[in-house]
Design a protein around this motif. Structure first.
Motif, PDB file in Angstrom:
ATOM      1  N   MET A 124     -15.713 -36.338  46.957  1.00  0.00           N
ATOM      2  CA  MET A 124     -16.771 -35.622  46.615  1.00  0.00           C
ATOM      3  C   MET A 124     -17.272 -36.257  45.314  1.00  0.00           C
ATOM      4  N   ILE A 125     -18.094 -37.038  44.597  1.00  0.00           N
ATOM      5  CA  ILE A 125     -19.069 -36.955  43.598  1.00  0.00           C
ATOM      6  C   ILE A 125     -20.102 -35.540  43.263  1.00  0.00           C
ATOM      7  N   VAL A 126     -19.135 -35.046  41.699  1.00  0.00           N
ATOM      8  CA  VAL A 126     -20.137 -34.069  41.571  1.00  0.00           C
ATOM      9  C   VAL A 126     -21.165 -34.426  40.445  1.00  0.00           C
ATOM     10  N   VAL A 127     -22.709 -33.816  40.104  1.00  0.00           N
ATOM     11  CA  VAL A 127     -22.980 -34.314  38.628  1.00  0.00           C
ATOM     12  C   VAL A 127     -23.701 -32.616  38.324  1.00  0.00           C
ATOM     13  N   LYS A 128     -22.920 -32.700  36.920  1.00  0.00           N
ATOM     14  CA  LYS A 128     -23.580 -31.550  36.589  1.00  0.00           C
ATOM     15  C   LYS A 128     -24.291 -31.969  35.214  1.00  0.00           C
ATOM     16  N   LYS A 129     -24.975 -30.947  35.168  1.00  0.00           N
ATOM     17  CA  LYS A 129     -25.940 -31.608  33.995  1.00  0.00           C
ATOM     18  C   LYS A 129     -25.629 -29.795  33.022  1.00  0.00           C
ATOM     19  N   PHE A 130     -26.050 -29.696  32.082  1.00  0.00           N
ATOM     20  CA  PHE A 130     -26.029 -29.189  31.134  1.00  0.00           C
ATOM     21  C   PHE A 130     -26.690 -29.286  30.019  1.00  0.00           C
ATOM     22  N   GLY A 131     -27.830 -27.773  29.865  1.00  0.00           N
ATOM     23  CA  GLY A 131     -28.754 -27.627  28.983  1.00  0.00           C
ATOM     24  C   GLY A 131     -28.426 -27.908  27.723  1.00  0.00           C
ATOM     25  N   GLY A 132     -28.611 -27.792  26.745  1.00  0.00           N
ATOM     26  CA  GLY A 132     -28.883 -27.348  25.616  1.00  0.00           C
ATOM     27  C   GLY A 132     -28.019 -26.428  24.506  1.00  0.00           C
ATOM     28  N   SER A 133     -28.806 -25.195  25.437  1.00  0.00           N
ATOM     29  CA  SER A 133     -27.841 -23.815  25.025  1.00  0.00           C
ATOM     30  C   SER A 133     -27.152 -23.941  25.482  1.00  0.00           C
ATOM     31  N   SER A 134     -26.638 -24.776  26.260  1.00  0.00           N
ATOM     32  CA  SER A 134     -25.527 -24.653  27.360  1.00  0.00           C
ATOM     33  C   SER A 134     -23.630 -25.192  26.751  1.00  0.00           C
ATOM     34  N   VAL A 135     -24.419 -25.918  24.754  1.00  0.00           N
ATOM     35  CA  VAL A 135     -23.150 -26.522  24.629  1.00  0.00           C
ATOM     36  C   VAL A 135     -23.425 -26.514  23.054  1.00  0.00           C
ATOM     37  N   ALA A 136     -24.547 -25.881  22.834  1.00  0.00           N
ATOM     38  CA  ALA A 136     -25.441 -25.246  21.266  1.00  0.00           C
ATOM     39  C   ALA A 136     -23.821 -25.232  20.577  1.00  0.00           C
ATOM     40  N   ASN A 137     -22.832 -24.359  21.449  1.00  0.00           N
ATOM     41  CA  ASN A 137     -21.479 -24.523  19.964  1.00  0.00           C
ATOM     42  C   ASN A 137     -20.125 -24.696  20.590  1.00  0.00           C
ATOM     43  N   GLU A 138     -19.119 -24.879  19.150  1.00  0.00           N
ATOM     44  CA  GLU A 138     -18.015 -25.615  19.944  1.00  0.00           C
ATOM     45  C   GLU A 138     -17.305 -25.012  20.866  1.00  0.00           C
ATOM     46  N   GLU A 139     -17.901 -23.254  21.037  1.00  0.00           N
ATOM     47  CA  GLU A 139     -17.244 -22.161  22.469  1.00  0.00           C
ATOM     48  C   GLU A 139     -18.003 -22.890  23.576  1.00  0.00           C
ATOM     49  N   ARG A 140     -19.111 -23.126  22.793  1.00  0.00           N
ATOM     50  CA  ARG A 140     -19.974 -23.299  24.525  1.00  0.00           C
ATOM     51  C   ARG A 140     -19.541 -24.839  24.852  1.00  0.00           C
ATOM     52  N   ILE A 141     -18.938 -25.526  23.940  1.00  0.00           N
ATOM     53  CA  ILE A 141     -18.587 -26.421  24.407  1.00  0.00           C
ATOM     54  C   ILE A 141     -17.206 -26.912  25.706  1.00  0.00           C
ATOM     55  N   ARG A 142     -17.037 -25.564  24.960  1.00  0.00           N
ATOM     56  CA  ARG A 142     -15.807 -25.632  25.403  1.00  0.00           C
ATOM     57  C   ARG A 142     -15.442 -24.944  27.097  1.00  0.00           C
ATOM     58  N   ASN A 143     -16.246 -24.360  26.837  1.00  0.00           N
ATOM     59  CA  ASN A 143     -16.788 -23.488  28.240  1.00  0.00           C
ATOM     60  C   ASN A 143     -17.080 -24.334  28.918  1.00  0.00           C
ATOM     61  N   VAL A 144     -17.382 -25.471  29.025  1.00  0.00           N
ATOM     62  CA  VAL A 144     -18.153 -26.744  29.733  1.00  0.00           C
ATOM     63  C   VAL A 144     -17.429 -27.458  29.995  1.00  0.00           C
ATOM     64  N   ALA A 145     -16.040 -28.225  29.203  1.00  0.00           N
ATOM     65  CA  ALA A 145     -14.797 -28.405  29.931  1.00  0.00           C
ATOM     66  C   ALA A 145     -14.640 -27.737  30.799  1.00  0.00           C
ATOM     67  N   ASP A 146     -14.290 -25.993  30.324  1.00  0.00           N
ATOM     68  CA  ASP A 146     -14.164 -25.060  31.458  1.00  0.00           C
ATOM     69  C   ASP A 146     -14.459 -25.815  33.200  1.00  0.00           C
ATOM     70  N   LYS A 147     -15.414 -26.048  32.775  1.00  0.00           N
ATOM     71  CA  LYS A 147     -15.972 -25.873  34.283  1.00  0.00           C
ATOM     72  C   LYS A 147     -15.589 -27.204  34.914  1.00  0.00           C
ATOM     73  N   CYS A 148     -16.197 -28.583  34.060  1.00  0.00           N
ATOM     74  CA  CYS A 148     -16.063 -29.573  34.486  1.00  0.00           C
ATOM     75  C   CYS A 148     -14.572 -29.694  34.822  1.00  0.00           C
ATOM     76  N   ILE A 149     -13.219 -29.491  34.447  1.00  0.00           N
ATOM     77  CA  ILE A 149     -12.241 -29.479  34.389  1.00  0.00           C
ATOM     78  C   ILE A 149     -11.363 -28.918  36.057  1.00  0.00           C
ATOM     79  N   LYS A 150     -12.450 -27.544  36.097  1.00  0.00           N
ATOM     80  CA  LYS A 150     -12.257 -27.187  37.551  1.00  0.00           C
ATOM     81  C   LYS A 150     -12.340 -27.582  38.548  1.00  0.00           C
TER      82      LYS A 150
END
Ligand code: ADP
Ligand code: ASP
Ligand code: MG
Length: 402
Positions: free
Chosen positions: A1-27
């Motif tokens: 199945m195709i899943v679209v995930k959108k993350f807003g500015g504060s969710s990618v505000a720094n390196e740590e948050r970007i890694r957090n987003v990476a983890d969610k996408c990889i999962k």
């Protein structure tokens, strides 16, 4: 199945948050799904770039502003692709040109006309996580355009629609859609579900949690949206056609400070005068919201209406230029006002919502300057200094608390 995930500015505000987003996408990817990610620019990047543009040239062309501010999304997308790559999973970032997201020609406030799927499908077929820049399109002049502030939500919904995605998740800095902005009303309650129509009213009346055009598009193409937190793993709010949640009188209260009031005074009380004023504004693509006309007296009348603050100076200038032609005696304007709206499908079948709203404002000592209603909302204009108190008073008046 195709899943679209959108993350807003504060969710990618720094390196740590970007890694957090990476983890969610990889999962999601490792669960066997095709993952398309849409990102906003990091933190306050868009605001900072706009400030820089205005400082270097207060009259900068919107084309150049669009060229500048769309870089923010390109930065966050490339960094996420690298963060996912660093975890050993294939990912590719694409901008609006590479996907071919065709928009209308207008800069600063483009709309999608058509979105190609070939490139994204091709990358998904080769089992990559595809990361797409939010907020941008390409117009018929092959120029980059933006979709209006908060437009990344619309990019996500457009992609979910054309790719026929099974899920479209909007990750943000709150746990879902609340009965009021939780930053203004700490007691606000998270909604389990909300209808497209209610969400559309809330979004177009100031609740910036979703870009109003994204809701419009989701309704049109039957894309079910989930608004949820990028930091807390708790269920969010589902936005869909109908909800089975217990019938509430109203669903939410919202405020919009981006509003100003213009009054044309002493205009002739005869057929065609309102047409003259509003046709002029429409030709200049200025949206008018609440309109109030006084009862005519001595052959003249007054008309007041609200416009978005960004359009206000232009609207006054156009009216001033045509003052004689439209036989207007005086033009007055006021910027320090704000709109408060209550929204809810429940009000269709329940009389008394308006009086409850007025009672709450009266108890809080707040004066109402204009009123407008639709089937599922009531909007009042109040002084801007009163707006936060007004939202809290109305929220309490309708007993929307936890
Ligand atoms: P993002 O950067 O993730 O797109 P936004 O700042 O655009 O996030 O939207 C989220 C914000 O919307 C929240 O931080 C909240 O202050 C605001 N907001 C306004 N009204 C509401 C509401 N009714 N429910 C939830 N959030 C709201
Ligand atoms: N970065 C853009 C903005 O700040 C788009 C978005 O966040 O959705 O408006
Ligand atoms: Mg947003």
């Amino acid at each position: 199945m195709i899943v679209v995930k959108k993350f807003g500015g504060s969710s990618v505000a720094n390196e740590e948050r970007i890694r957090n987003v990476a983890d969610k996408c990889i999962k999601e990817y490792l669960a066997g799904n095709d993952v398309v990610v849409v990102l906003s620019a990091m933190g306050d990047t868009t605001d900072e770039l706009i400030d820089m543009a205005h400082s270097i040239n207060p009259n900068a062309r919107q084309r150049e502003i669009d060229m500048l501010i769309t870089t923010g999304e390109q930065v966050s997308c490339a960094l996420l692709a690298m963060a996912i790559g660093a975890r050993g999973i294939p990912a590719i970032s694409l901008n609006a040109f590479q996907v071919m997201m065709h928009s209308t020609s207008r800069y600063g406030n483009g709309r999608f006309k058509r979105v190609d799927t070939d490139r994204i499908s091709h990358e998904l077929d080769s089992r990559k996580i595809v990361i797409v820049t939010g907020f941008q399109g390409v117009n018929k002049y092959d120029d980059i355009t933006t979709l209006g502030r908060g437009g990344s939500d619309t990019t996500a919904v457009a992609l979910a629609a054309v790719l026929r995605a099974e899920k479209c998740e909007i990750y943000t800095d709150v746990d879902g859609v609340y009965t009021a902005d939780p930053r203004v009303v700490p007691e606000a309650k998270k909604l389990e579900a909300i209808t497209y129509d209610e969400m559309l009213e809330l979004a177009s009346l100031g609740a910036k949690v979703l870009h109003s055009r994204s809701v419009e598009m989701a309704k049109k193409y039957h894309v079910e949206l989930i608004v949820r937190s990028s930091l807390h793993n708790v269920p969010g709010t589902i936005v869909k056609e109908t909800t089975q949640v217990e019938e509430m009188l109203i669903t939410g209260v919202t405020a919009d400070k981006n509003t100003g009031r213009i009054s044309v005074l002493g205009i002739k009380d005869e057929p065609g005068t309102a047409f003259g004023v509003f046709d002029l504004l429409a030709r200049e693509k200025i949206n008018v919201d609440i309109i109030l006309q006084s009862i005519g007296k001595d052959g003249t009348k007054d008309i007041s209406f609200t416009v978005a603050l960004d359009d206000m100076d232009r609207a006054v200038e156009i009216l001033e230029r045509n003052k004689e032609l439209l036989s207007i005696k005086e033009i007055a304007s006021k910027k320090d006002v704000a709109k408060l709206s209550v929204v809810g499908a429940g009000m269709m079948s329940n009389p008394g919502v308006a009086s409850k709203l007025f009672e709450a404002l009266f108890n809080a000592g707040i004066n109402i300057r204009m009123i407008s209603t639709s089937e599922i909302r009531i909007t009042v204009l109040v002084d801007q200094v009163d707006i936060d108190n007004a939202v809290r008073a109305v929220h309490k008046g309708f007993a929307l608390e936890l």
